[in-house]
Design a protein around this motif. Structure first.
Motif, PDB file in Angstrom:
ATOM      1  N   VAL A  60     -21.304 -14.176 -58.059  1.00  0.00           N
ATOM      2  CA  VAL A  60     -19.918 -14.638 -58.182  1.00  0.00           C
ATOM      3  C   VAL A  60     -19.385 -14.953 -56.795  1.00  0.00           C
ATOM      4  CG1 VAL A  60     -17.591 -14.055 -58.929  1.00  0.00           C
ATOM      5  CG2 VAL A  60     -19.556 -13.232 -60.244  1.00  0.00           C
ATOM      6  N   GLY A  61     -19.251 -16.254 -56.488  1.00  0.00           N
ATOM      7  CA  GLY A  61     -18.730 -16.653 -55.188  1.00  0.00           C
ATOM      8  C   GLY A  61     -17.244 -16.932 -55.214  1.00  0.00           C
TER       9      GLY A  61
ATOM     10  N   LEU B 175     -13.871  -5.616 -44.279  1.00  0.00           N
ATOM     11  CA  LEU B 175     -12.496  -5.383 -44.719  1.00  0.00           C
ATOM     12  C   LEU B 175     -12.170  -6.341 -45.859  1.00  0.00           C
ATOM     13  CD1 LEU B 175     -10.506  -4.876 -41.376  1.00  0.00           C
ATOM     14  CD2 LEU B 175     -11.279  -3.146 -43.006  1.00  0.00           C
ATOM     15  N   GLN B 176     -11.905  -5.792 -47.007  1.00  0.00           N
ATOM     16  CA  GLN B 176     -11.662  -6.564 -48.219  1.00  0.00           C
ATOM     17  C   GLN B 176     -10.263  -6.266 -48.742  1.00  0.00           C
ATOM     18  OE1 GLN B 176     -13.881  -8.685 -50.184  1.00  0.00           O
ATOM     19  NE2 GLN B 176     -11.908  -9.099 -51.162  1.00  0.00           N
ATOM     20  N   THR B 177      -9.509  -7.298 -49.094  1.00  0.00           N
ATOM     21  CA  THR B 177      -8.184  -7.068 -49.670  1.00  0.00           C
ATOM     22  C   THR B 177      -8.275  -6.924 -51.184  1.00  0.00           C
ATOM     23  OG1 THR B 177      -7.615  -9.398 -49.996  1.00  0.00           O
ATOM     24  CG2 THR B 177      -7.144  -8.442 -47.824  1.00  0.00           C
ATOM     25  N   GLN B 178      -7.200  -6.444 -51.779  1.00  0.00           N
ATOM     26  CA  GLN B 178      -7.169  -6.180 -53.216  1.00  0.00           C
ATOM     27  C   GLN B 178      -7.330  -7.452 -54.040  1.00  0.00           C
ATOM     28  OE1 GLN B 178      -6.635  -3.149 -54.778  1.00  0.00           O
ATOM     29  NE2 GLN B 178      -6.421  -1.909 -52.933  1.00  0.00           N
ATOM     30  N   PHE B 179      -6.589  -8.488 -53.660  1.00  0.00           N
ATOM     31  CA  PHE B 179      -6.621  -9.746 -54.413  1.00  0.00           C
ATOM     32  C   PHE B 179      -6.795 -10.894 -53.423  1.00  0.00           C
ATOM     33  CE2 PHE B 179      -3.779  -6.765 -56.655  1.00  0.00           C
ATOM     34  CZ  PHE B 179      -4.485  -6.615 -57.838  1.00  0.00           C
ATOM     35  N   ASP B 180      -7.954 -11.496 -53.438  1.00  0.00           N
ATOM     36  CA  ASP B 180      -8.278 -12.562 -52.494  1.00  0.00           C
ATOM     37  C   ASP B 180      -8.830 -13.742 -53.280  1.00  0.00           C
ATOM     38  OD1 ASP B 180      -9.279 -14.249 -50.538  1.00  0.00           O
ATOM     39  OD2 ASP B 180     -10.104 -12.636 -49.314  1.00  0.00           O
ATOM     40  N   ALA B 181      -8.071 -14.841 -53.316  1.00  0.00           N
ATOM     41  CA  ALA B 181      -8.481 -16.011 -54.089  1.00  0.00           C
ATOM     42  C   ALA B 181      -9.649 -16.752 -53.451  1.00  0.00           C
ATOM     43  CB  ALA B 181      -7.295 -16.977 -54.239  1.00  0.00           C
TER      44      ALA B 181
ATOM     45  N   ALA C  78     -12.149 -15.097 -51.216  1.00  0.00           N
ATOM     46  CA  ALA C  78     -13.314 -14.205 -51.185  1.00  0.00           C
ATOM     47  C   ALA C  78     -13.012 -12.990 -52.064  1.00  0.00           C
ATOM     48  CB  ALA C  78     -13.628 -13.772 -49.758  1.00  0.00           C
ATOM     49  N   PRO C  79     -13.345 -13.069 -53.345  1.00  0.00           N
ATOM     50  CA  PRO C  79     -13.030 -11.988 -54.293  1.00  0.00           C
ATOM     51  C   PRO C  79     -13.687 -10.666 -53.914  1.00  0.00           C
ATOM     52  CG  PRO C  79     -13.707 -13.997 -55.447  1.00  0.00           C
ATOM     53  CD  PRO C  79     -14.008 -14.206 -54.006  1.00  0.00           C
ATOM     54  N   VAL C  80     -13.173  -9.581 -54.486  1.00  0.00           N
ATOM     55  CA  VAL C  80     -13.705  -8.244 -54.210  1.00  0.00           C
ATOM     56  C   VAL C  80     -15.204  -8.177 -54.488  1.00  0.00           C
ATOM     57  CG1 VAL C  80     -13.606  -5.813 -54.882  1.00  0.00           C
ATOM     58  CG2 VAL C  80     -11.484  -7.122 -54.634  1.00  0.00           C
TER      59      VAL C  80
ATOM     60  N   LYS D 188     -20.819  -4.274 -32.446  1.00  0.00           N
ATOM     61  CA  LYS D 188     -20.208  -3.977 -33.739  1.00  0.00           C
ATOM     62  C   LYS D 188     -19.629  -5.267 -34.304  1.00  0.00           C
ATOM     63  CE  LYS D 188     -19.208   0.904 -32.986  1.00  0.00           C
ATOM     64  NZ  LYS D 188     -18.169   1.973 -32.940  1.00  0.00           N
ATOM     65  N   LEU D 189     -19.833  -5.441 -35.601  1.00  0.00           N
ATOM     66  CA  LEU D 189     -19.415  -6.666 -36.287  1.00  0.00           C
ATOM     67  C   LEU D 189     -18.363  -6.302 -37.330  1.00  0.00           C
ATOM     68  CD1 LEU D 189     -20.054  -9.712 -36.693  1.00  0.00           C
ATOM     69  CD2 LEU D 189     -21.887  -9.024 -38.250  1.00  0.00           C
ATOM     70  N   ILE D 190     -17.177  -6.865 -37.179  1.00  0.00           N
ATOM     71  CA  ILE D 190     -16.085  -6.579 -38.112  1.00  0.00           C
ATOM     72  C   ILE D 190     -15.743  -7.853 -38.872  1.00  0.00           C
ATOM     73  CG2 ILE D 190     -13.670  -5.862 -38.329  1.00  0.00           C
ATOM     74  CD1 ILE D 190     -14.120  -4.115 -35.845  1.00  0.00           C
ATOM     75  N   MET D 191     -15.870  -7.784 -40.190  1.00  0.00           N
ATOM     76  CA  MET D 191     -15.661  -8.935 -41.059  1.00  0.00           C
ATOM     77  C   MET D 191     -14.384  -8.748 -41.870  1.00  0.00           C
ATOM     78  SD  MET D 191     -19.523  -9.389 -42.601  1.00  0.00           S
ATOM     79  CE  MET D 191     -20.912  -9.910 -41.580  1.00  0.00           C
ATOM     80  N   ILE D 192     -13.483  -9.729 -41.807  1.00  0.00           N
ATOM     81  CA  ILE D 192     -12.247  -9.687 -42.577  1.00  0.00           C
ATOM     82  C   ILE D 192     -12.298 -10.798 -43.626  1.00  0.00           C
ATOM     83  CG2 ILE D 192      -9.736  -9.872 -42.504  1.00  0.00           C
ATOM     84  CD1 ILE D 192      -9.843  -9.045 -39.571  1.00  0.00           C
ATOM     85  N   GLY D 193     -12.291 -10.421 -44.906  1.00  0.00           N
ATOM     86  CA  GLY D 193     -12.364 -11.406 -45.988  1.00  0.00           C
ATOM     87  C   GLY D 193     -13.606 -12.281 -45.906  1.00  0.00           C
ATOM     88  N   PRO D 194     -14.784 -11.670 -45.705  1.00  0.00           N
ATOM     89  CA  PRO D 194     -16.004 -12.469 -45.530  1.00  0.00           C
ATOM     90  C   PRO D 194     -16.570 -12.999 -46.836  1.00  0.00           C
ATOM     91  CG  PRO D 194     -16.582 -10.161 -45.538  1.00  0.00           C
ATOM     92  CD  PRO D 194     -15.071 -10.225 -45.632  1.00  0.00           C
ATOM     93  N   SER D 195     -17.363 -14.053 -46.712  1.00  0.00           N
ATOM     94  CA  SER D 195     -18.126 -14.559 -47.848  1.00  0.00           C
ATOM     95  C   SER D 195     -19.375 -15.256 -47.331  1.00  0.00           C
ATOM     96  CB  SER D 195     -17.309 -15.545 -48.686  1.00  0.00           C
ATOM     97  OG  SER D 195     -18.117 -16.081 -49.737  1.00  0.00           O
ATOM     98  N   PRO D 196     -20.541 -14.888 -47.860  1.00  0.00           N
ATOM     99  CA  PRO D 196     -21.769 -15.564 -47.447  1.00  0.00           C
ATOM    100  C   PRO D 196     -22.005 -16.850 -48.224  1.00  0.00           C
ATOM    101  CG  PRO D 196     -22.319 -13.833 -48.975  1.00  0.00           C
ATOM    102  CD  PRO D 196     -20.824 -13.768 -48.769  1.00  0.00           C
TER     103      PRO D 196
END
Length: 266
Positions: free
Chosen positions: A132-133, A213-219, A221-223, A115-123
């Motif tokens: 939009v990166g 896992l994505q936070t509401q406001f992330d400068a 890694a945006p939503v 299982k792969l758990i990503m917190i605030g990921p960006s490719p």
């Protein structure tokens, strides 16, 4: 090999479970960022923490620009640690760029990551036509220049941006100190590798069940980036947290633990 890798990557193992959960830190950090999250899993899992070569208390003499000129070198660190500990079918928790590092490791070594758990990921952190990166190339160039000119001022600038907190808050100051504890030359190279990386073409190869896992406001890694990943990884589940900022494991550890446990117990 065991002793060599354990010392090289400053590997720490604790916990009582049969299955293993491995936590991988992001750019500018080290394993200490998991201090309020990892212990919550020690009853049910064997917990593994480590530092990428060049970070934290790893053996920095083992760092080479040739190996770590792409995310593949860091993915090899993950594979090396798992091989040294004879691990397979693990839960991999990666923050930020480590999400893609874990993805690369899962593709390179099928069966390694269950299982792969990503917190605030960006490719991919750069804005492109139709994508939009979050950063223009000029933003990244300015960031890298600032690291070269005045590393401490760079850390002071970046910490509140990443944390989404006031610059004078304790949590921001602690993160600033973490950034400052790194070798400036290695850190700048890791930053360049991170912010210029493009892992979009490998997303379709990820077969491990994945939690984003994505936070509401992330400068950082945006939503929109998290939503993009969710559309590209067919095995993924997307969770928009109540948390804000790029480091919810530091600023909202309770919610981070709750989200991970909820996913793992399904």
């Amino acid at each position: 090999m065991y002793n060599d890798i354990v010392e090289r990557n400053n590997v720490k193992v604790f916990g009582e479970g049969q299955k293993t959960i491995l936590f991988a830190h992001g750019f500018g950090c080290d394993q200490s960022v998991w201090r309020d999250v990892a212990p919550a899993f020690s009853t049910d899992y064997r917990v593994v923490l480590f530092d990428y070569v060049g970070s934290g208390n790893s053996d920095k003499s083992r760092y080479s620009t040739e190996r770590y000129d792409s995310l593949n070198g860091y993915a090899q660190d993950v594979i090396d640690v798992c091989d040294a500990l004879e691990l397979e079918n693990i839960v991999f928790v990666g923050h930020s760029v480590s999400s893609m590092i874990g993805a690369l490791a899962s593709i390179e070594r099928p069966g390694l990551i269950e299982k792969l758990i990503m917190i605030g990921p960006s490719p991919h952190y750069l804005n492109e036509p139709g994508y939009v990166g979050g950063f223009d190339k000029s933003d990244v160039d300015a960031l890298l220049d600032m690291m070269e000119i005045n590393y401490r001022e760079w850390a002071k600038y970046l910490a509140p941006v990443v944390m989404g907190e006031d610059s004078d808050s304790t949590i921001t100051k602690n993160f600033e100190n973490t950034l400052c504890s790194n070798d400036p030359v290695i850190s700048r190279k890791f930053a360049e590798v991170t912010f210029t990386s493009d892992s979009r073409d490998i997303l379709g190869e990820i077969t491990s069940p994945t939690l984003i896992l994505q936070t509401q406001f992330d400068a950082i890694a945006p939503v929109a980036v998290g939503e993009y990943l969710h559309t590209k990884i067919t095995t993924s589940e997307f969770v928009l947290m109540e948390a804000t900022g790029h480091n919810p494991h530091l600023s909202y550890p309770e919610e981070t633990v709750t989200c991970i446990k909820a996913y793992l117990t399904k």
